[in-house]
Scaffold this active site. Structure first.
Site, mmCIF file in Angstrom:
data_model
loop_
_atom_site.group_PDB
_atom_site.id
_atom_site.type_symbol
_atom_site.label_atom_id
_atom_site.label_comp_id
_atom_site.label_asym_id
_atom_site.label_seq_id
_atom_site.Cartn_x
_atom_site.Cartn_y
_atom_site.Cartn_z
ATOM 1 N N ARG A 147 10.242 -13.674 -1.409
ATOM 2 C CA ARG A 147 11.255 -14.650 -1.049
ATOM 3 C C ARG A 147 12.311 -13.971 -0.173
ATOM 4 O O ARG A 147 12.435 -12.751 -0.164
ATOM 5 C CB ARG A 147 11.935 -15.215 -2.301
ATOM 6 C CG ARG A 147 10.986 -15.881 -3.291
ATOM 7 C CD ARG A 147 11.734 -16.305 -4.537
ATOM 8 N NE ARG A 147 10.882 -16.994 -5.509
ATOM 9 C CZ ARG A 147 10.233 -16.396 -6.503
ATOM 10 N NH1 ARG A 147 10.346 -15.069 -6.669
ATOM 11 N NH2 ARG A 147 9.477 -17.075 -7.339
ATOM 12 N N LYS A 171 13.456 -13.846 -9.402
ATOM 13 C CA LYS A 171 14.353 -14.747 -10.115
ATOM 14 C C LYS A 171 14.551 -14.259 -11.551
ATOM 15 O O LYS A 171 13.631 -13.740 -12.169
ATOM 16 C CB LYS A 171 13.780 -16.164 -10.124
ATOM 17 C CG LYS A 171 13.762 -16.825 -8.746
ATOM 18 C CD LYS A 171 13.225 -18.246 -8.836
ATOM 19 C CE LYS A 171 13.294 -18.932 -7.479
ATOM 20 N NZ LYS A 171 12.767 -20.325 -7.538
ATOM 21 N N HIS A 242 10.348 -18.759 4.123
ATOM 22 C CA HIS A 242 9.444 -19.300 3.104
ATOM 23 C C HIS A 242 8.086 -19.658 3.705
ATOM 24 O O HIS A 242 7.082 -19.695 2.984
ATOM 25 C CB HIS A 242 10.066 -20.509 2.419
ATOM 26 C CG HIS A 242 9.901 -20.490 0.930
ATOM 27 N ND1 HIS A 242 10.504 -19.553 0.111
ATOM 28 C CD2 HIS A 242 9.172 -21.280 0.098
ATOM 29 C CE1 HIS A 242 10.169 -19.773 -1.148
ATOM 30 N NE2 HIS A 242 9.349 -20.813 -1.184
ATOM 31 N N ARG A 245 5.984 -16.766 3.165
ATOM 32 C CA ARG A 245 5.531 -16.709 1.764
ATOM 33 C C ARG A 245 4.329 -17.632 1.571
ATOM 34 O O ARG A 245 3.324 -17.252 0.943
ATOM 35 C CB ARG A 245 6.691 -17.099 0.850
ATOM 36 C CG ARG A 245 6.377 -17.104 -0.657
ATOM 37 C CD ARG A 245 7.682 -17.263 -1.420
ATOM 38 N NE ARG A 245 7.508 -17.613 -2.814
ATOM 39 C CZ ARG A 245 7.311 -16.716 -3.799
ATOM 40 N NH1 ARG A 245 7.204 -15.441 -3.519
ATOM 41 N NH2 ARG A 245 7.207 -17.109 -5.057
ATOM 42 N N HIS A 268 5.374 -16.220 -9.736
ATOM 43 C CA HIS A 268 5.471 -17.552 -10.332
ATOM 44 C C HIS A 268 5.335 -17.449 -11.851
ATOM 45 O O HIS A 268 4.459 -16.740 -12.348
ATOM 46 C CB HIS A 268 4.359 -18.456 -9.807
ATOM 47 C CG HIS A 268 4.573 -18.931 -8.405
ATOM 48 N ND1 HIS A 268 3.548 -19.392 -7.604
ATOM 49 C CD2 HIS A 268 5.701 -19.009 -7.645
ATOM 50 C CE1 HIS A 268 4.029 -19.741 -6.434
ATOM 51 N NE2 HIS A 268 5.329 -19.520 -6.429
ATOM 52 N N TYR A 277 -1.291 -24.152 -3.549
ATOM 53 C CA TYR A 277 -1.932 -23.486 -2.417
ATOM 54 C C TYR A 277 -3.437 -23.727 -2.388
ATOM 55 O O TYR A 277 -4.061 -23.593 -1.333
ATOM 56 C CB TYR A 277 -1.627 -21.984 -2.446
ATOM 57 C CG TYR A 277 -0.157 -21.714 -2.270
ATOM 58 C CD1 TYR A 277 0.466 -21.912 -1.047
ATOM 59 C CD2 TYR A 277 0.634 -21.288 -3.339
ATOM 60 C CE1 TYR A 277 1.824 -21.703 -0.882
ATOM 61 C CE2 TYR A 277 1.986 -21.064 -3.187
ATOM 62 C CZ TYR A 277 2.575 -21.273 -1.956
ATOM 63 O OH TYR A 277 3.916 -21.063 -1.808
#
Length: 298
Positions: A147, A171, A242, A245, A268, A277
């Site tokens: 990211r 995150k 992004h 990504r 994730h 995806y």
């Protein structure tokens, strides 16, 4: 004030990133502004479900996209859940307020021919630190699926050329290790050598990617750099970090990577997030089929 306490809670106890705290703060400020324009200057503690719905409707009327509206609503719902746990309110007025339906859109990504044009076709001046920095940063995004906030926060110590890996802090401060290929190793070696020779270090920064003043690159600088070079190789309207990504994930799955492995590389929490995806690659397969099959062509 309840909102200030909540934002401090996000930062101190939930270990939210500065970007997340800022995004939540902006959403809550928008909500507070709406409350302030109502008759009686209603406080968040005194609002009810109809008022929260009115705020959601006001965002739609102001032209907010469904995705952005839902994100802002989610921030306010988190605020009220916090207030409920703290005993500040007895009833959560946002609990049953739905956001507008999101239009399902597939992630935008570079096709492999566009990626080849980006890294091999453009006239990069490898004696110029600005070109070397830009190509290295773009290659890092494409090679790792990081990211924007993650690549900005990278430090020299996070990269091990000897072990051929980079440690990424994602995150909620969760860390993951991503392997580096030989092309990425070569690019980083050249970039760090030229950077140390030509860019002065400001404020003793340890940032891997530094701007011309030697400081850590900003969100806007990284976004502008990516947009500039993607504009040279693709006609797609979205040209953000992004997109790189998305391109990483799509390329990995197109070359038979396991979904669970891509999930771990992207950081994730849920496999469901990564599964989008697979739809992207299937859509690409359908386009190829339509163009190539003799019964499908004009």
């Amino acid at each position: 004030m309840i909102t200030d306490d909540f934002l401090r809670y996000l930062e101190a106890e939930k270990d939210a990133s500065p970007l997340t705290v800022r995004t939540y703060g902006e959403a809550i400020n928008d909500y507070l502004g709406y409350l302030g324009r109502l008759e009686g200057n209603i406080s968040p503690e005194d609002a009810d479900g109809d008022i929260v719905r009115g705020w959601v409707e006001s965002m739609v009327e102001r032209g907010y996209k469904a995705t952005n509206t839902c994100k802002k609503l989610s921030a306010v719902k988190s605020l009220y859940r916090y207030a409920l746990r703290k005993g500040i309110i007895e009833c959560d007025p946002a609990h049953n307020v739905p956001g507008p339906k999101k239009q399902k859109t597939l992630p935008v990504f570079l096709r492999e021919t566009e990626a080849e044009e980006l890294f091999d076709g453009l006239q990069w001046d490898m004696s110029n630190i600005k070109d070397v920095r830009a190509r290295t940063l773009l290659l890092m995004l494409y090679s790792t699926g990081m990211r924007r906030a993650e690549i900005i926060s990278l430090r020299d110590k996070d990269v091990s050329l000897a072990r051929r890996e980079v440690k990424v802090t994602g995150k909620r401060r969760k860390q993951r290790i991503i392997p580096l290929g030989q092309e990425m190793i070569d690019a980083l070696t050249l970039y760090q050598q030229m950077r140390d020779e030509e860019i002065p270090v400001a404020d003793d920064t340890e940032a891997l990617f530094r701007n011309d003043k030697g400081k850590q690159m900003t969100d806007a600088q990284v976004y502008g750099m990516v947009k500039k070079y993607l504009s040279l190789v693709t006609t797609q309207k979205k040209r953000s970090p992004h997109v790189m990504r998305h391109s990483f994930a799509t390329a990995m799955l197109n070359h038979d990577a396991k979904l669970g492995s891509v999930q771990k590389l992207l950081g994730h929490e849920s496999l469901n997030t990564t599964q989008i995806y697979t739809h992207v690659t299937f859509e690409e397969l359908k386009r190829t089929y339509s163009k190539a099959h003799p019964r499908e062509t004009d």
